[in-house]
Scaffold this active site. Structure first.
Site, short mmCIF file in Angstrom:
data_model
loop_
_atom_site.label_atom_id
_atom_site.label_comp_id
_atom_site.label_asym_id
_atom_site.label_seq_id
_atom_site.Cartn_x
_atom_site.Cartn_y
_atom_site.Cartn_z
N CYS A 269 -2.48 13.13 10.55
CA CYS A 269 -2.75 12.49 9.19
C CYS A 269 -4.17 12.87 9.04
CB CYS A 269 -2.57 10.84 9.29
SG CYS A 269 -3.64 9.88 10.59
N HIS B 182 -4.41 5.01 10.41
CA HIS B 182 -3.71 6.16 9.51
C HIS B 182 -4.80 6.29 8.35
CE1 HIS B 182 -0.75 8.40 7.12
NE2 HIS B 182 -0.99 7.65 6.27
N ASP C 132 -1.94 10.01 -0.25
CA ASP C 132 -1.52 10.42 1.09
C ASP C 132 -1.01 11.72 1.24
OD1 ASP C 132 -1.22 10.32 3.71
OD2 ASP C 132 -0.50 8.15 3.67
N ASN D 170 -0.77 -4.89 4.54
CA ASN D 170 -0.69 -6.29 4.42
C ASN D 170 0.78 -6.88 5.07
OD1 ASN D 170 -2.50 -7.51 2.55
ND2 ASN D 170 -1.94 -5.81 1.15
N ASP E 5 3.49 -8.27 7.91
CA ASP E 5 3.10 -9.24 8.91
C ASP E 5 4.08 -8.57 10.33
OD1 ASP E 5 1.94 -11.04 7.22
OD2 ASP E 5 3.98 -12.13 7.10
#
Length: 684
Positions: A274, A332, A355, A395, A397
């Site tokens: 990356c 990342h 990206d 974001n 969980d």
């Protein structure tokens, strides 16, 4: 009457490069200028001089088969939306007349040709030809890539070196990177990247027309940095086998990669991960004149089923299991580019996420973005491009699940871990800038983190807790781990009940790469502890260097503790993934205050072996604008605690702030030691 002849066209390269802030491209054969601003060419005439009353000039500017024809006027009034050519009537040399060519701020990026025609009274035509490369212009207010403040333009367009942040959020690794945009062949490779793209091969005319739009350009480049759908630059490799190419951690700059790709006939360079994909894309965008920076997201979620939930599985003894298709990368790295987004409505201008790492397809192609950072923060998932995917990366969980004999015995949820720190290099300084708040509304105050932090804040991600109905457990690293030193940590157990408890304690450590599940256990400990009613107990533990050095190297560690209530068989887990800070190479300059262009300079690179056994390796020293190519030295075996020095000489070839970097690749341990020094080169 004597004939008028054009002997020569002078592109006034030095003057125009300075005016357009493209001096770094002086080694290019072509003139490099920015759109939305004028550049000067001058004619050297033979025979009679130019006569404004009887002679006229016309310029034809061509981008492949697209062209515009404009008369050369005597009006200096230019338009931001049209091509214009003029002579300055106040400074007119009739034997060597100067012509100013002004491009619109929305002109397409590319390599242009121009044809100059002189019409005399007898209608004779005289021709002259030239070419120039046109880039975006962040200094022009009418350009969609205009970014205010000179320090931001210096950093995000002109700076040819930077830092990439890796590791973990509280033990950052600052990796030096040379963007190399001014190195020989890099400009040409970046332009060639646009030429070999599928969009250009499919319809050259449409591609050239769309190249006026930085959003279009950035999407093309995002896809072309990886080779999954096209003749792109880099081949990704997340296995442990790099024999067919270069290990991603060995690259130190973009220049070698882009030149190798161009010189091989556009065959993919092996290999990238990356940070390599992102750094090379940053180079291409800066070359094209689009402000760009490399961004790191720590604990980056890859949510394969789009439910904003990442599931992680552990055994009853604390071994992490590879059961889930979802994953969390410890870090990342992607790119942000600055532009106006007229296609997104109001409020979406500014930084855009792009990206180039091939993770999932967008519009059928492995690319991502440009996704407005503001849209990610505001959950505007209806806008283009790929906002839901990036939103999940920062974001989601985390659901942690303990399984025993195929049965779920414990489950806990962490809403803070993903996107715990999002950062980039600060403008003008070799340190971190925390930009987490640009992506997400911070639920609790975060501490200020520096790139070399060795202390843990109260809300540190290394200070994790998990609880059951009866027991609360904390896993705490006592300090940021450093190579050659023991990993010291504490397990804090809180009995919340007013009855005594007997607890089984299982500790497990596994090595892991930043983007994958851990490998087998390399260290474990098991025991039993007695808790009195309402007692708080702290268990101190250490993993010695000899137990981790041969396993970890540049990898990270997944550390977990599982407590099992002997009476109720209720289990509770706390875990952490962390990196071990490598030693650094120290670079010292003989005379740092008087480094001068084209004058030999001396530096010393030193290394002290912190490991428990002898090490040897190869030292590589490089620096864009300082050293031509790379210098290699072989380091003989160095005993534990031993120190070695290497003297190097170099002759700076560019003025300004440059990065001298050194990398020591150890041959008998999976680790690379790095160091860098920022050097200011003065004019002679």
């Amino acid at each position: 009457m004597e004939d008028l002849r054009i002997k020569n066209v002078n592109l006034q390269k030095s003057e125009n490069l300075e005016r357009h802030r493209t001096e770094g491209f002086s080694s290019s054969k072509a003139l490099v200028v920015r759109r939305g601003a004028s550049f000067r060419i001058s004619l050297q005439l033979e025979g009679r001089p130019f006569n404004p009353k009887t002679d006229s000039l016309r310029i034809r500017v061509m981008l492949d088969h697209l062209y515009v024809i404009m008369p050369v006027t005597f009006s200096k009034k230019v338009s931001a939306s049209h091509w214009k050519a003029y002579m300055d009537p106040a400074d007119l040399n009739l034997q060597n007349p100067s012509i100013f060519i002004s491009s619109p701020a929305s002109a397409s990026v590319g390599c242009y040709k121009f044809e100059l025609c002189v019409f005399s009274e007898d209608r004779q035509e005289k021709h002259a030809f030239g070419k120039f490369i046109l880039l975006c212009n962040p200094w022009c207010r009418e350009d969609t890539v205009y970014i205010p403040f000179e320090d931001l333009r210096e950093e995000y367009v002109l700076n040819d070196s930077g830092l990439l942040f890796m590791g973990t959020a509280v033990n950052l690794v600052s990796r030096p990177w040379s963007f190399d945009q001014y190195e020989p062949g890099v400009l040409e490779a970046c332009l060639n990247l646009l030429q070999v793209s599928p969009q250009h091969q499919k319809n050259r005319r449409v591609d050239y027309l769309k190249r006026n739009n930085p959003a279009y350009i950035s999407r093309v480049v995002s896809a072309m940095i990886n080779c999954e759908d096209d003749r792109g630059v880099l081949k990704g490799n997340w296995s442990s086998n790099f024999k067919q190419g270069v290990h991603p951690s060995m690259w130190t700059g973009s220049g070698d990669i882009l030149r190798q790709w161009a010189e091989s006939g556009c065959r993919p360079v092996k290999y990238g991960q990356c940070w390599v994909f992102a750094a090379v894309m940053c180079t291409v965008m800066r070359v094209l004149g689009i402000p760009s920076r490399v961004v790191t997201n720590f604990n980056s979620a890859h949510d394969t089923n789009d439910n904003l939930v990442i599931e992680e599985y552990y055994s009853e003894t604390g071994k992490k299991l590879g059961h889930s298709k979802d994953s969390i990368w410890n870090f990342h790295v992607w790119v942000e580019c600055w532009m106006t987004r007229k296609d997104q409505g109001s409020g979406m201008d500014g930084w855009q996420v792009l990206d180039p790492t091939p993770q999932q397809r967008s519009g059928g192609v492995f690319c991502c973005g440009p996704a407005p950072v503001k849209a990610i923060r505001d959950q505007r998932i209806n806008l283009l491009y790929d906002i839901p995917f990036v939103y999940a990366e920062v974001n989601a969980d985390v659901h942690t699940i303990i399984v025993s004999q195929g049965r779920v015995v414990s489950r806990s949820i962490d809403t803070q871990r993903v996107g715990s720190l999002i950062c980039t290099k600060a403008a003008g300084f070799p340190r971190l800038q925390n930009i987490t708040g640009d992506y997400k509304y911070i639920r609790s105050p975060t501490s200020t983190l520096t790139s070399r932090s060795s202390t843990l804040s109260d809300d540190s991600t290394l200070r994790r807790a998990s609880s059951s109905q009866g027991v609360l457990v904390f896993l705490t690293l006592d300090r940021a781990p450093v190579a050659g030193e023991p990993i010291s940590f504490s397990v804090k157990v809180v009995n919340k009940h007013s009855v005594a408890k007997m607890m089984k304690v299982h500790l497990n450590a596994q090595a892991k790469e930043y983007n994958s599940s851990p490998s087998d256990t390399f260290w474990e400990a098991h025991g039993v502890t007695q808790l009195a009613p309402l007692e708080v107990k702290v268990l101190q533990q250490q993993i010695l260097p000899a137990q981790y050095e041969d396993v970890v190297g540049d990898d990270l560690i997944n550390l977990a503790v599982v407590l099992e209530d002997v009476g109720s068989h209720e289990r509770v887990l706390a875990s952490e993934e962390f990196n071990i800070a490598s030693p650094q190479l120290i670079i010292q300059m003989a005379d740092a205050d008087s480094i001068v262009l084209n004058k030999e300079q001396t530096a010393t690179v030193s290394f002290t072996n912190p490991f428990s056994h002898p090490v040897s390796g190869v030292l590589t020293v490089a620096g864009a604008g300082l050293i031509q190519g790379k210098i290699h030295f072989r380091m003989l075996p160095l005993r534990p605690g031993g120190r070695v020095q290497q003297r190097i000489t170099f002759i700076p070839s560019m003025v300004g702030t440059k990065m001298l970097q050194a990398n020591l690749s150890l041959t008998n341990i999976n680790s690379t030691v790095r160091g860098f020094k920022m050097v200011f080169v003065n004019k002679a």
